[in-house]
Structures are given as C-alpha cells and as structure tokens.
Design an enzyme around this catalytic site. Structure first.
Site, PDB file in Angstrom:
ATOM      1  N   HIS A 148      -9.505   1.053   4.818  1.00 57.33           N
ATOM      2  CA  HIS A 148      -8.244   1.263   5.534  1.00 57.33           C
ATOM      3  C   HIS A 148      -8.481   2.214   6.714  1.00 57.33           C
ATOM      4  CE1 HIS A 148      -4.168   2.549   6.438  1.00 57.33           C
ATOM      5  NE2 HIS A 148      -3.778   1.430   5.853  1.00 57.33           N
ATOM      6  N   ASN A 151       0.877  -1.180   0.000  1.00 58.89           N
ATOM      7  CA  ASN A 151       0.000   0.000   0.000  1.00 58.89           C
ATOM      8  C   ASN A 151       0.909   1.223   0.000  1.00 58.89           C
ATOM      9  OD1 ASN A 151      -1.787   2.046   0.461  1.00 58.89           O
ATOM     10  ND2 ASN A 151      -2.424   1.357   2.504  1.00 58.89           N
ATOM     11  N   TRP A 152       1.014   1.840  -1.162  1.00 58.00           N
ATOM     12  CA  TRP A 152       1.948   2.984  -1.287  1.00 58.00           C
ATOM     13  C   TRP A 152       1.389   4.247  -0.645  1.00 58.00           C
ATOM     14  CZ3 TRP A 152       3.741   2.757  -7.165  1.00 58.00           C
ATOM     15  CH2 TRP A 152       4.357   1.508  -7.398  1.00 58.00           C
ATOM     16  N   LYS A 153       0.119   4.232  -0.309  1.00 58.75           N
ATOM     17  CA  LYS A 153      -0.534   5.415   0.266  1.00 58.75           C
ATOM     18  C   LYS A 153      -0.304   6.624  -0.653  1.00 58.75           C
ATOM     19  CE  LYS A 153      -0.237   3.232   4.742  1.00 58.75           C
ATOM     20  NZ  LYS A 153      -0.175   3.338   6.179  1.00 58.75           N
ATOM     21  N   GLY A 159       2.592   2.506  10.790  1.00 50.64           N
ATOM     22  CA  GLY A 159       3.537   3.606  10.616  1.00 50.64           C
ATOM     23  C   GLY A 159       4.237   4.031  11.895  1.00 50.64           C
ATOM     24  N   SER A 196       3.612  -1.927  10.404  1.00 54.46           N
ATOM     25  CA  SER A 196       5.069  -1.984  10.609  1.00 54.46           C
ATOM     26  C   SER A 196       5.662  -3.351  10.296  1.00 54.46           C
ATOM     27  CB  SER A 196       5.435  -1.540  12.029  1.00 54.46           C
ATOM     28  OG  SER A 196       4.990  -0.210  12.256  1.00 54.46           O
ATOM     29  N   GLU A 234      -5.207  -4.785  10.626  1.00 58.06           N
ATOM     30  CA  GLU A 234      -4.195  -3.748  10.840  1.00 58.06           C
ATOM     31  C   GLU A 234      -4.483  -3.015  12.145  1.00 58.06           C
ATOM     32  OE1 GLU A 234      -2.295  -2.621   6.798  1.00 58.06           O
ATOM     33  OE2 GLU A 234      -3.940  -1.257   7.161  1.00 58.06           O
ATOM     34  N   GLU A 243      -6.920   4.657   7.735  1.00 55.41           N
ATOM     35  CA  GLU A 243      -6.750   6.080   7.401  1.00 55.41           C
ATOM     36  C   GLU A 243      -8.001   6.626   6.703  1.00 55.41           C
ATOM     37  OE1 GLU A 243      -2.979   5.536   5.452  1.00 55.41           O
ATOM     38  OE2 GLU A 243      -2.156   4.976   7.407  1.00 55.41           O
TER      39      GLU A 243
HETATM   40  P1  13P Z   1       3.123   0.518   7.696  1.00 57.06           P
HETATM   41  O1  13P Z   1       3.668  -0.769   7.123  1.00 57.06           O
HETATM   42  O2  13P Z   1       3.851   1.734   7.190  1.00 57.06           O
HETATM   43  O3  13P Z   1       3.003   0.458   9.186  1.00 57.06           O
HETATM   44  O4  13P Z   1       1.641   0.698   7.132  1.00 57.06           O
HETATM   45  C1  13P Z   1       0.755  -0.365   7.235  1.00 57.06           C
HETATM   46  C2  13P Z   1      -0.462  -0.042   6.466  1.00 57.06           C
HETATM   47  O5  13P Z   1      -1.233   0.823   6.827  1.00 57.06           O
HETATM   48  C3  13P Z   1      -0.701  -0.783   5.227  1.00 57.06           C
HETATM   49  O6  13P Z   1      -1.979  -0.563   4.748  1.00 57.06           O
END
Ligand code: 13P
Length: 256
Positions: free
Chosen positions: A97, A11-13, A175, A215, A169, A99
């Site tokens: 997600h 997931n590159w966000k 993150g 993470s 998650e 976020e």
């Molecule tokens: P990180 O791997 O940066 O913690 O992010 C996880 C995530 O939100 C994947 O969708």
C-alpha cells in the site's frame, strides 16, 4: 461484459477497535453476507482480525490483513508472518500500500518478497501500486506503474499469478476526495492488463482482477466499475461505515 467476478475490499487502515470492527462486520454480513456475485473482503488492523473473522464466519465475506512480514518467523519485533495470518483464517493480505511505501519505507524489493511469501502460504495478495501527484504531472505515471508491477511481481509463476489481485491506487486520490476520472483510471488499468499479458500471458491476465482505489464512494463507483478493466475497488474511508460499504458492494453486483 467481463467474466471476472467483481471484487470489493475494505481497507480499514488504523481504525476500529475489535468491538467496533465486530459491529461493522455484523452489519455487513446482515446486508451482503450471502452475496455471491461479488467477492467481498474486509481488512481490519491486526488487533481486530481474529474477532472480525469469527463474526464473518459462515458468510461469504472474507478476511484480509493490511500487511505482513516476508519471513516465516524470528526476531522481527512488531511483525506478523503469513502463516500467522492463515492461522486465524485470513485469506487475503494487502501488500505494498502507498502508505506502507511512503511512511514505512517499503521498496519494490520488499513488496516483492512479501508477495512471494504470501503466495507460498496460500494467502492472496492485494498488490497495490500507483503514482504520486508529482509523477502524474511530470507524465511519468505509466513508467512508475510499470516499474512497480515488474519489480513487485518478479518471480511469480503463471500458475500462482491468478491468485493476485492488483489495486491501482493513485496516491493523489487517496483520502483526498479527489477521484481519478474514469478515463484516467481505465487508461492505467488497461496498461496494467497489458503488462500482465507480457508477464504471464493473455489467459492469466484476463483472469486477474484489477481494483481501483482512491476516494471511491457510492456516488462515483458505478461509473468506475463499468469500465472494461476496472474489476472492483479497494475502499478506505467509505469502508468504515456499513451503509456506504454495502452500497459499494451492491453497485458492483449491479454491473453485468
Ligand atoms: P480512500 O478510499 O479513503 O481514499 O482510501 C483508499 C485506500 O487507500 C484504500 O487502500
């Protein structure tokens, strides 16, 4: 040993221009483009989807989006539909997600509509759930996850349920560099599998991949991926560089 094929998604966000995304996909394809023991998916932002899709064409790496609207078309400024994603050969879409839930107000009901719309359009949802730190500390983790699963997957048929990939998650691990312990993750994954048994029956539940996200890095992945109900990872930070993402795919392939 599980019969479920491992699954690693990046997931590159909100990262990477289309050109940067193509460079990353080229490196991933060069290293693991023929990988058939693991399903590998990259999820660029909307602007990078089409070019990334062309760069991975002919390889085993698949294309996913990070979000979509549940309606087919219309006056929804800033949104894209499932059919639009299919038209540029996306096969997967991340839905719900944390976020999106916290920053953009997506409720379980909205996520549910998206899951149903994706399935109707032959897009495979990567359906995200997970508790916040406050919820974990108050002992509410399993209850929160149960509500998210039951509401988010409401109305999904048994036949289509196998198309879904669930991503657990924990919000406090995203993150932050804080990763759930293998025991914490496996406990929730097994619980989710149990919920899927109740909703769709055992045969379907045994086929659904449940990913861990939060993470996940090459250093902690082998132990997590070896757990009975952890079938892969949804990777944020470590998916932005070919080296770490490829190492995660290789780690998943090594689990027999
Ligand atoms: P990180 O791997 O940066 O913690 O992010 C996880 C995530 O939100 C994947 O969708």
């Amino acid at each position: 040993m599980s019969s479920r094929k491992k699954f690693i998604a990046g997931n590159w966000k909100m990262n990477k221009t289309p050109a940067d995304g193509v460079a990353l996909v080229n490196d991933i394809v060069a290293a693991v483009g023929k990988q058939s023991d693991v399903d590998v998916v990259v999820c660029p932002p909307f602007t990078g989807l089409e070019s990334a899709g062309k760069a991975l064409d002919g390889s085993n790496v698949k294309l996913g989006a990070q979000n979509m609207h549940f309606e087919a078309s219309g006056a929804f400024t800033g949104e894209v539909s499932a059919a639009m994603l299919r038209s540029i050969f996306a096969t997967h879409v991340i839905l719900g997600h944390s976020e999106r839930r916290t920053l953009f107000g997506e409720t379980d009901e909205v996520v549910n509509k998206k899951v149903l719309a994706a399935l109707k359009n032959q897009l495979r949802p990567i359906f995200c759930i997970g508790e916040t730190l406050a919820e974990r500390e108050s002992g509410a983790t399993l209850k929160v996850v149960q509500t998210q699963v039951e509401r988010g997957l409401d109305g999904v048929s048994k036949e289509l349920a196998t198309q879904i990939v669930v991503a657990y998650e924990p919000v406090w691990a995203i993150g932050t560099g804080k990763v759930a312990t293998t025991e914490q993750a496996q406990e929730v994954h097994a619980f989710i599998r149990g919920l899927l048994v109740k909703l769709f029956g055992d045969a379907v539940a045994q086929k659904v991949r449940i990913l861990y996200g939060g993470s996940m890095k090459p250093a902690n992945a082998p132990e997590l991926l070896a757990q009975k109900d952890i079938d892969g990872g949804l990777i944020g930070g470590a998916s932005l560089e070919a080296r770490s993402f490829v190492e995660l795919v290789t780690a998943a392939a090594a689990i027999k």
